[in-house]
Design an enzyme around this catalytic site. Structure first.
Site, PDB file in Angstrom:
ATOM      1  N   LYS A  42     -10.171 -13.219   3.918  1.00 58.78           N
ATOM      2  CA  LYS A  42      -9.791 -13.761   5.226  1.00 58.78           C
ATOM      3  C   LYS A  42     -10.688 -14.904   5.693  1.00 58.78           C
ATOM      4  O   LYS A  42     -10.355 -15.580   6.663  1.00 58.78           O
ATOM      5  CB  LYS A  42      -9.727 -12.650   6.260  1.00 58.78           C
ATOM      6  CG  LYS A  42      -8.603 -11.652   5.993  1.00 58.78           C
ATOM      7  CD  LYS A  42      -7.224 -12.307   6.072  1.00 58.78           C
ATOM      8  CE  LYS A  42      -6.124 -11.323   5.782  1.00 58.78           C
ATOM      9  NZ  LYS A  42      -4.783 -11.891   5.940  1.00 58.78           N
ATOM     10  N   SER A 256      -7.429  -1.603  -1.056  1.00 59.74           N
ATOM     11  CA  SER A 256      -6.202  -2.373  -1.295  1.00 59.74           C
ATOM     12  C   SER A 256      -6.251  -3.073  -2.651  1.00 59.74           C
ATOM     13  O   SER A 256      -5.217  -3.401  -3.234  1.00 59.74           O
ATOM     14  CB  SER A 256      -5.922  -3.372  -0.171  1.00 59.74           C
ATOM     15  OG  SER A 256      -6.799  -4.460  -0.231  1.00 59.74           O
TER      16      SER A 256
HETATM   17  C1  LIG Z   1      -8.234  -5.339   2.845  1.00 54.72           C
HETATM   18  C2  LIG Z   1      -6.991  -6.153   2.870  1.00 54.72           C
HETATM   19  N1  LIG Z   1      -6.137  -6.074   1.852  1.00 54.72           N
HETATM   20  C3  LIG Z   1      -5.000  -6.786   1.833  1.00 54.72           C
HETATM   21  C4  LIG Z   1      -4.635  -7.623   2.870  1.00 54.72           C
HETATM   22  C5  LIG Z   1      -3.322  -8.368   2.781  1.00 54.72           C
HETATM   23  O1  LIG Z   1      -3.419  -9.780   2.698  1.00 54.72           O
HETATM   24  P1  LIG Z   1      -2.366 -10.732   3.446  1.00 54.72           P
HETATM   25  O2  LIG Z   1      -2.609 -10.604   4.922  1.00 54.72           O
HETATM   26  O3  LIG Z   1      -2.650 -12.120   2.945  1.00 54.72           O
HETATM   27  O4  LIG Z   1      -0.984 -10.290   3.097  1.00 54.72           O
HETATM   28  C6  LIG Z   1      -5.485  -7.718   3.948  1.00 54.72           C
HETATM   29  C7  LIG Z   1      -5.124  -8.534   5.094  1.00 54.72           C
HETATM   30  O5  LIG Z   1      -4.644  -8.123   6.091  1.00 54.72           O
HETATM   31  C8  LIG Z   1      -6.699  -6.963   3.957  1.00 54.72           C
HETATM   32  O6  LIG Z   1      -7.542  -7.024   4.986  1.00 54.72           O
END
Ligand SMILES: Cc1ncc(COP(=O)(O)O)c(C=O)c1O
Length: 312
Positions: A42, A256
């Protein structure tokens, strides 16, 4: 590498092979976004959201920024806003992990909590209400702001192509959809045959920054036309892969990452032998330690114990 300030040090993260976890005849690489200055993917998005708004004249010096975020975007915005001189308010679910609250508080961020039962959709609702009530606030709104996907289109994807021009498939978790949209568009512009897969939690399963589109809210940033498929992962599988990644490949990642990795391994079966898959690891595991996700013990019991914890 030398930089003028922390916002310049964002990106150029390592792309690391997983020789032990890759199925025979396939190569899986992980893009380790935990190597960004505040420890997540992010950082790229926060920088783009703020700098695009500055360029568009939507954000003026000293103006307060308000954003619904369950963690990583808040921490990234905190750093970017700090060096650029904007005060920041984050709206987040009340069950967000303690590490995140402490980090944000240390950065001087004002925290507003939405009900845990409403998940990240509750934060979006509350932030929209607050922004509508006070026109002096600037809400970048990563779920609807094209700068989110643009950050990945202009930085993440070109880095992947520079390091691995022969990439045949890309996998990332689905949160705002910024990653799959931005990276997917750029990779397909490079080669329309590159496949793009989104890892999506099972319906009703709360997985760490990811969302299931059938639960009601489809972020405006997500362009579903770049997706070849959305593939479901449950939290047990995500946790198993996250732990295996540390045990087998020596990489300590957030949960994730395990979800994307589970999908990467699964999609190999759909791809011709010799294919090269890039999976995106949004962050390291540090901010999730207090959830017990990495504690010793039976992974099924741990998954049950921590299910319902919103880790994003
Ligand atoms: C830990 C984590 N994994 C995955 C994501 C998913 O990424 P995106 O927002 O680009 O779809 C996020 C973002 O919200 C995240 O903070």
């Amino acid at each position: 590498m030398r930089f003028d300030d922390v916002s310049q040090a964002i990106g150029n993260t390592p792309l690391v092979g997983l020789p032990r976890l890759s199925p025979d005849g396939y190569r899986i690489y992980l893009k380790l976004e935990g190597h960004n200055p505040t420890g997540s993917v992010k950082d790229r998005v926060a920088k783009y959201l703020i700098e695009q708004a500055e360029r568009a004249g939507e954000l003026v010096p000293g103006q307060r920024v308000l954003e619904p975020t369950s963690g990583n975007t808040g921490i990234a915005l905190a750093a970017v806003c700090k060096v650029k001189g904007y005060p920041l308010t984050c709206v987040m679910p009340e069950n967000t992990s303690e590490e995140r609250r402490q980090l944000l508080t240390m950065f001087g961020v004002e925290l507003v909590f939405s009900p845990a039962s409403e998940g990240s959709n509750g934060s979006v609702r509350l932030a929209r209400e607050l922004a509508a009530a006070d026109p002096a606030l600037f809400m970048p709104f990563q779920y609807g702001n094209p700068a989110n996907a643009l950050a990945h289109y202009e930085t993440t994807a070109p880095e992947i192509l520079a390091d691995l021009p022969e990439v045949t498939a890309f996998v990332a978790g689905l949160g705002t959809g910024g990653t799959v949209t931005g990276v997917g568009r750029r990779l397909k512009r490079h080669d329309p045959d590159i496949k793009v897969f989104a890892a999506e939690p099972e319906y009703g399963d709360l997985v760490y920054g990811l969302r299931n589109l059938d639960e009601g809210y489809v972020p405006e940033v997500l362009d579903q036309s770049v997706l070849d498929s959305r593939i479901k992962v449950d939290s047990l599988k995500a946790l198993q892969y996250t732990r295996e990644l540390a045990e087998v490949e020596g990489i300590f990642a957030g949960v994730s990452t395990g979800a994307s990795l589970a999908v990467a391994v699964r999609v190999c079966k759909r791809l011709p032998a010799g294919s090269t898959v890039v999976a995106l690891s949004p962050d390291g595991g540090w901010k999730y330690l207090s959830t017990g996700a990495y504690a010793p013990g039976d992974v099924r019991e741990i998954a049950t114990r921590i299910s319902g914890t919103l880790w994003a």
